[in-house]
Write an enzyme that holds these catalytic residues in place. Structure first.
Site, PDB file in Angstrom:
ATOM      1  N   ARG A   2     -12.063 -21.446   7.407  1.00 10.62           N
ATOM      2  CA  ARG A   2     -10.782 -21.090   8.043  1.00 10.62           C
ATOM      3  C   ARG A   2     -11.077 -20.605   9.471  1.00 10.62           C
ATOM      4  N   PHE A  48       2.892   3.316   7.660  1.00 11.91           N
ATOM      5  CA  PHE A  48       2.484   1.984   7.196  1.00 11.91           C
ATOM      6  C   PHE A  48       3.291   0.874   7.853  1.00 11.91           C
ATOM      7  N   ASP A 108      15.164   0.786  10.504  1.00  8.51           N
ATOM      8  CA  ASP A 108      14.154   0.032  11.247  1.00  8.51           C
ATOM      9  C   ASP A 108      13.537   1.006  12.254  1.00  8.51           C
ATOM     10  N   TYR A 112      -1.948  -9.959  15.497  1.00  6.03           N
ATOM     11  CA  TYR A 112      -1.918  -8.885  14.499  1.00  6.03           C
ATOM     12  C   TYR A 112      -3.082  -7.916  14.725  1.00  6.03           C
ATOM     13  N   ILE A 131       0.844  -1.208   0.000  1.00  8.42           N
ATOM     14  CA  ILE A 131       0.000   0.000   0.000  1.00  8.42           C
ATOM     15  C   ILE A 131       0.875   1.253   0.000  1.00  8.42           C
ATOM     16  N   SER A 191      -7.069  -1.199  10.328  1.00  7.41           N
ATOM     17  CA  SER A 191      -7.691  -2.275   9.550  1.00  7.41           C
ATOM     18  C   SER A 191      -9.103  -2.513  10.035  1.00  7.41           C
ATOM     19  N   ASN A 247      -3.880 -14.522   1.390  1.00  8.44           N
ATOM     20  CA  ASN A 247      -5.071 -13.716   1.074  1.00  8.44           C
ATOM     21  C   ASN A 247      -5.689 -14.166  -0.246  1.00  8.44           C
ATOM     22  N   LEU A 248      -6.963 -13.890  -0.370  1.00  8.21           N
ATOM     23  CA  LEU A 248      -7.745 -14.458  -1.467  1.00  8.21           C
ATOM     24  C   LEU A 248      -7.251 -14.053  -2.859  1.00  8.21           C
ATOM     25  N   LEU A 263      12.983  -3.003   4.782  1.00  8.17           N
ATOM     26  CA  LEU A 263      12.977  -4.033   3.721  1.00  8.17           C
ATOM     27  C   LEU A 263      12.649  -5.429   4.250  1.00  8.17           C
ATOM     28  N   LYS A 316      -3.313  -3.695  15.995  1.00  4.75           N
ATOM     29  CA  LYS A 316      -4.023  -2.565  15.365  1.00  4.75           C
ATOM     30  C   LYS A 316      -4.933  -1.884  16.390  1.00  4.75           C
ATOM     31  N   ASP A 319      12.137   2.466   5.369  1.00  2.00           N
ATOM     32  CA  ASP A 319      11.707   1.064   5.307  1.00  2.00           C
ATOM     33  C   ASP A 319      12.894   0.198   5.686  1.00  2.00           C
TER      34      ASP A 319
HETATM   35  P1  NAD Z   1       3.621  -4.581   3.396  1.00  3.10           P
HETATM   36  O1  NAD Z   1       4.218  -5.672   4.224  1.00  3.10           O
HETATM   37  O2  NAD Z   1       3.614  -4.764   1.931  1.00  3.10           O
HETATM   38  O3  NAD Z   1       4.322  -3.186   3.736  1.00  3.10           O
HETATM   39  C1  NAD Z   1       4.821  -2.883   5.012  1.00  3.10           C
HETATM   40  C2  NAD Z   1       6.203  -2.280   4.830  1.00  3.10           C
HETATM   41  O4  NAD Z   1       6.712  -1.936   6.119  1.00  3.10           O
HETATM   42  C3  NAD Z   1       7.204  -3.256   4.196  1.00  3.10           C
HETATM   43  O5  NAD Z   1       7.890  -2.611   3.139  1.00  3.10           O
HETATM   44  C4  NAD Z   1       8.156  -3.604   5.340  1.00  3.10           C
HETATM   45  O6  NAD Z   1       9.453  -3.875   4.875  1.00  3.10           O
HETATM   46  C5  NAD Z   1       8.062  -2.363   6.210  1.00  3.10           C
HETATM   47  N1  NAD Z   1       8.338  -2.568   7.642  1.00  3.10           N
HETATM   48  C6  NAD Z   1       7.811  -3.495   8.474  1.00  3.10           C
HETATM   49  N2  NAD Z   1       8.336  -3.357   9.709  1.00  3.10           N
HETATM   50  C7  NAD Z   1       9.216  -2.324   9.650  1.00  3.10           C
HETATM   51  C8  NAD Z   1      10.075  -1.706  10.594  1.00  3.10           C
HETATM   52  N3  NAD Z   1      10.177  -2.144  11.849  1.00  3.10           N
HETATM   53  N4  NAD Z   1      10.822  -0.641  10.196  1.00  3.10           N
HETATM   54  C9  NAD Z   1      10.752  -0.186   8.925  1.00  3.10           C
HETATM   55  N5  NAD Z   1       9.969  -0.743   7.992  1.00  3.10           N
HETATM   56  C10 NAD Z   1       9.204  -1.804   8.352  1.00  3.10           C
HETATM   57  O7  NAD Z   1       2.125  -4.363   3.945  1.00  3.10           O
HETATM   58  P2  NAD Z   1       0.941  -3.520   3.303  1.00  3.10           P
HETATM   59  O8  NAD Z   1      -0.074  -4.482   2.810  1.00  3.10           O
HETATM   60  O9  NAD Z   1       1.446  -2.478   2.431  1.00  3.10           O
HETATM   61  O10 NAD Z   1       0.348  -2.877   4.622  1.00  3.10           O
HETATM   62  C11 NAD Z   1       0.731  -1.582   5.053  1.00  3.10           C
HETATM   63  C12 NAD Z   1       0.043  -1.277   6.361  1.00  3.10           C
HETATM   64  O11 NAD Z   1      -1.370  -1.409   6.194  1.00  3.10           O
HETATM   65  C13 NAD Z   1       0.407  -2.221   7.504  1.00  3.10           C
HETATM   66  O12 NAD Z   1       0.431  -1.468   8.697  1.00  3.10           O
HETATM   67  C14 NAD Z   1      -0.737  -3.207   7.521  1.00  3.10           C
HETATM   68  O13 NAD Z   1      -0.903  -3.791   8.775  1.00  3.10           O
HETATM   69  C15 NAD Z   1      -1.895  -2.304   7.154  1.00  3.10           C
HETATM   70  N6  NAD Z   1      -3.033  -3.002   6.562  1.00  3.10           N
HETATM   71  C16 NAD Z   1      -2.843  -3.778   5.454  1.00  3.10           C
HETATM   72  C17 NAD Z   1      -3.937  -4.450   4.898  1.00  3.10           C
HETATM   73  C18 NAD Z   1      -3.768  -5.325   3.683  1.00  3.10           C
HETATM   74  O14 NAD Z   1      -4.674  -6.124   3.395  1.00  3.10           O
HETATM   75  N7  NAD Z   1      -2.698  -5.236   2.929  1.00  3.10           N
HETATM   76  C19 NAD Z   1      -5.199  -4.302   5.458  1.00  3.10           C
HETATM   77  C20 NAD Z   1      -5.354  -3.495   6.576  1.00  3.10           C
HETATM   78  C21 NAD Z   1      -4.254  -2.838   7.133  1.00  3.10           C
HETATM   79  C1  UD1 Z   2      -7.277 -10.514   6.109  1.00  3.66           C
HETATM   80  C2  UD1 Z   2      -6.630 -10.575   7.470  1.00  3.66           C
HETATM   81  C3  UD1 Z   2      -7.077  -9.371   8.298  1.00  3.66           C
HETATM   82  C4  UD1 Z   2      -6.839  -8.070   7.544  1.00  3.66           C
HETATM   83  C5  UD1 Z   2      -7.639  -8.147   6.261  1.00  3.66           C
HETATM   84  C6  UD1 Z   2      -7.554  -6.842   5.484  1.00  3.66           C
HETATM   85  C7  UD1 Z   2      -6.441 -12.980   7.831  1.00  3.66           C
HETATM   86  C8  UD1 Z   2      -6.950 -14.153   8.612  1.00  3.66           C
HETATM   87  N1  UD1 Z   2      -7.016 -11.803   8.113  1.00  3.66           N
HETATM   88  O1  UD1 Z   2      -8.617 -10.815   6.325  1.00  3.66           O
HETATM   89  O2  UD1 Z   2      -6.392  -9.350   9.511  1.00  3.66           O
HETATM   90  O3  UD1 Z   2      -7.267  -6.984   8.310  1.00  3.66           O
HETATM   91  O4  UD1 Z   2      -7.129  -9.256   5.494  1.00  3.66           O
HETATM   92  O5  UD1 Z   2      -7.144  -7.010   4.199  1.00  3.66           O
HETATM   93  O6  UD1 Z   2      -5.522 -13.088   7.034  1.00  3.66           O
HETATM   94  N2  UD1 Z   2     -10.341 -17.099   1.299  1.00  3.66           N
HETATM   95  C9  UD1 Z   2     -10.578 -18.279   0.656  1.00  3.66           C
HETATM   96  N3  UD1 Z   2      -9.509 -18.969   0.147  1.00  3.66           N
HETATM   97  C10 UD1 Z   2      -8.223 -18.517   0.263  1.00  3.66           C
HETATM   98  C11 UD1 Z   2      -7.987 -17.276   0.913  1.00  3.66           C
HETATM   99  C12 UD1 Z   2      -9.072 -16.603   1.437  1.00  3.66           C
HETATM  100  O7  UD1 Z   2     -11.721 -18.725   0.526  1.00  3.66           O
HETATM  101  O8  UD1 Z   2      -7.293 -19.207  -0.201  1.00  3.66           O
HETATM  102  C13 UD1 Z   2     -11.489 -16.328   1.828  1.00  3.66           C
HETATM  103  C14 UD1 Z   2     -11.444 -16.076   3.308  1.00  3.66           C
HETATM  104  O9  UD1 Z   2     -12.071 -17.098   4.004  1.00  3.66           O
HETATM  105  C15 UD1 Z   2     -12.205 -14.760   3.399  1.00  3.66           C
HETATM  106  C16 UD1 Z   2     -11.934 -14.072   2.071  1.00  3.66           C
HETATM  107  O10 UD1 Z   2     -11.467 -15.080   1.194  1.00  3.66           O
HETATM  108  O11 UD1 Z   2     -13.565 -15.008   3.490  1.00  3.66           O
HETATM  109  C17 UD1 Z   2     -10.878 -12.985   2.174  1.00  3.66           C
HETATM  110  O12 UD1 Z   2      -9.745 -13.536   2.806  1.00  3.66           O
HETATM  111  P1  UD1 Z   2      -8.382 -12.707   3.008  1.00  3.66           P
HETATM  112  O13 UD1 Z   2      -7.960 -12.184   1.699  1.00  3.66           O
HETATM  113  O14 UD1 Z   2      -7.444 -13.597   3.745  1.00  3.66           O
HETATM  114  O15 UD1 Z   2      -8.818 -11.459   3.874  1.00  3.66           O
HETATM  115  P2  UD1 Z   2      -9.579 -11.398   5.290  1.00  3.66           P
HETATM  116  O16 UD1 Z   2      -9.936 -12.727   5.795  1.00  3.66           O
HETATM  117  O17 UD1 Z   2     -10.698 -10.446   5.146  1.00  3.66           O
END
Ligand code: NAD
Ligand code: UD1
Length: 337
Positions: free
Chosen positions: A294, A82, A59, A149, A13, A124, A198-199, A34, A153, A32
């Site tokens: 799950r 992030f 870090d 996790y 993101i 989240s 993730n899905l 990395l 948050k 970052d």
């Molecule tokens: P990501 O893992 O792709 O990005 C996180 C980045 O932070 C990475 O580049 C990692 O190297 C860096 N990082 C981690 N710990 C660090 C540290 N101690 N010091 C410096 N850098 C560090 O994850 P993302 O999907 O881009 O998510 C970004 C943020 O959004 C996170 O806080 C995550 O929890 C939150 N979030 C993500 C999702 C999602 O589905 N992707 C959903 C809800 C919330």
């Molecule tokens: C995940 C994270 C959650 C985070 C959210 C935001 C988990 C358990 N939870 O949730 O903490 O805040 O993303 O992006 O990882 N599914 C399948 N088959 C698969 C993978 C997923 O059926 O192989 C289903 C899951 O049951 C769910 C949906 O797809 O119903 C989405 O799953 P996923 O992408 O893992 O996201 P979240 O469960 O919403």
């Protein structure tokens, strides 16, 4: 040109947010370590924006390094935070790692950064837990977290809510629903390590033939087709929400010290619906089978987006079809591990 620190800016993101920030005229500096990203992402961002991107490998848990960073960059105007670890399964196996990195890292950031700098925090929809009432509204009470996790948050939001007034900071928490897709150029996207949990990454890898089939986790839930429902949102829309949040803070429109906004589309789609939408949008089949539910999955979650629309002046623009097409284009373009 306001200067913004983006922690975790080379991640999924964060990288998309760096693009929209640079294109909106902000100067961006990334911190970052990395741990879940690659240095090459910076070059890809530069390729899209045609602007240089400053990156420092730091870090955020390292107090000394972070202090040095803020001494060197005394001209910052805001922070988008992030940097965190985000794998739910890993957090159950190594809870200490998650509390240290996500909560400890944010506390260091609060400690080392100048107190007047506003912060936009990555939260989240997981903070809501299992709610009987939908759509989810920002003032719903947090339910018990399903994982360390999720707990990090909730804890980070609580820490920010209590410290913001005391530090006289402005803080905005953005509660993302399910970010999917990639930049439309396919130069940046999500880089899942190992087997995706993730899905959508699992779906695109299955469509590409890297996985034999997608398991649909449960099809007897109390939903129209029995599979779980989520609010899938294009990562570019999520990125844009950060520009709106920073704009709100820098233009002094944020009055309360702490605000939280849902960042979703407001629409729920089931797993089976998403598979069909993907097949229709890309013309590529996704072999799939119904599997056991799950553990810890929420049955249904989607956002009430009214507060973000009226107060943050933000609304999702991309269609789900576009998000799935962009996810597929990224799957085909992404560097293989
Ligand atoms: P990501 O893992 O792709 O990005 C996180 C980045 O932070 C990475 O580049 C990692 O190297 C860096 N990082 C981690 N710990 C660090 C540290 N101690 N010091 C410096 N850098 C560090 O994850 P993302 O999907 O881009 O998510 C970004 C943020 O959004 C996170 O806080 C995550 O929890 C939150 N979030 C993500 C999702 C999602 O589905 N992707 C959903 C809800 C919330
Ligand atoms: C995940 C994270 C959650 C985070 C959210 C935001 C988990 C358990 N939870 O949730 O903490 O805040 O993303 O992006 O990882 N599914 C399948 N088959 C698969 C993978 C997923 O059926 O192989 C289903 C899951 O049951 C769910 C949906 O797809 O119903 C989405 O799953 P996923 O992408 O893992 O996201 P979240 O469960 O919403």
């Amino acid at each position: 040109m306001p200067k913004i620190l983006v922690t975790g800016g080379l991640g999924y993101i964060g990288s998309h947010t760096c693009v929209v920030l640079q294109q909106a005229g902000y100067e961006v500096v990334v911190v970052d370590n990395l741990v879940n990203s690659k240095p090459e992402v910076a070059l890809q961002i530069e390729k899209i924006t045609q602007q240089p991107l400053a990156v420092e490998v730091v870090d955020i848990c390292d107090a000394h390094a972070l202090k040095g960073f803020f001494e060197q960059h005394s001209d910052l105007d805001g922070i988008i935070h992030f940097a965190a670890l985000k794998a739910v399964g890993e957090s159950l196996a190594q809870p200490e790692l998650y509390f240290n990195n996500n909560v400890g890292g944010m506390l260091q950031l609060l400690e080392q950064s100048p107190k007047q700098l506003p912060i936009v925090f990555s939260s989240s929809c997981t903070v809501y837990g299992q709610s009987e009432v939908l759509p989810l509204q920002e003032d719903f009470l947090f339910q018990k977290a399903e994982s360390p996790y999720g707990s990090t948050k909730q804890m980070c939001e609580d820490i920010l809510r209590f410290t913001a007034p005391k530090q006289q900071r402005k803080v905005i928490a953005l509660r993302y629903f399910n970010p999917i897709g990639a930049h439309p150029t396919a130069h940046i996207g999500e880089l899942p390590q190992g087997v995706p949990q993730n899905l959508v990454p699992y779906m695109t890898q299955t469509a590409a033939g890297k996985r034999p089939k997608l398991n649909v986790f449960g099809a007897t839930y109390n939903t129209p087709d029995g599979s779980c429902i989520r609010d899938y949102i294009h990562v570019m829309d999520v990125a844009q929400a950060h520009v709106k949040a920073i704009e709100r803070q820098l233009s002094q429109r944020q009055v309360e010290p702490y605000e939280a906004f849902n960042i979703g589309t407001g629409k729920g789609h089931s797993v089976l619906e998403l598979i069909h939408l993907f097949e229709k949008a890309t013309g590529v089949a996704v072999p799939h089978a119904i599997a056991a539910p799950r553990v810890g999955d929420v049955v249904a979650a989607y956002a009430d987006t009214q507060y973000a629309e009226t107060t943050l002046n933000w609304k999702a623009q991309y269609s789900i079809e576009q998000a799935l097409q962009d996810a597929w284009a990224w799957e085909k373009a992404a560097p293989n591990e």
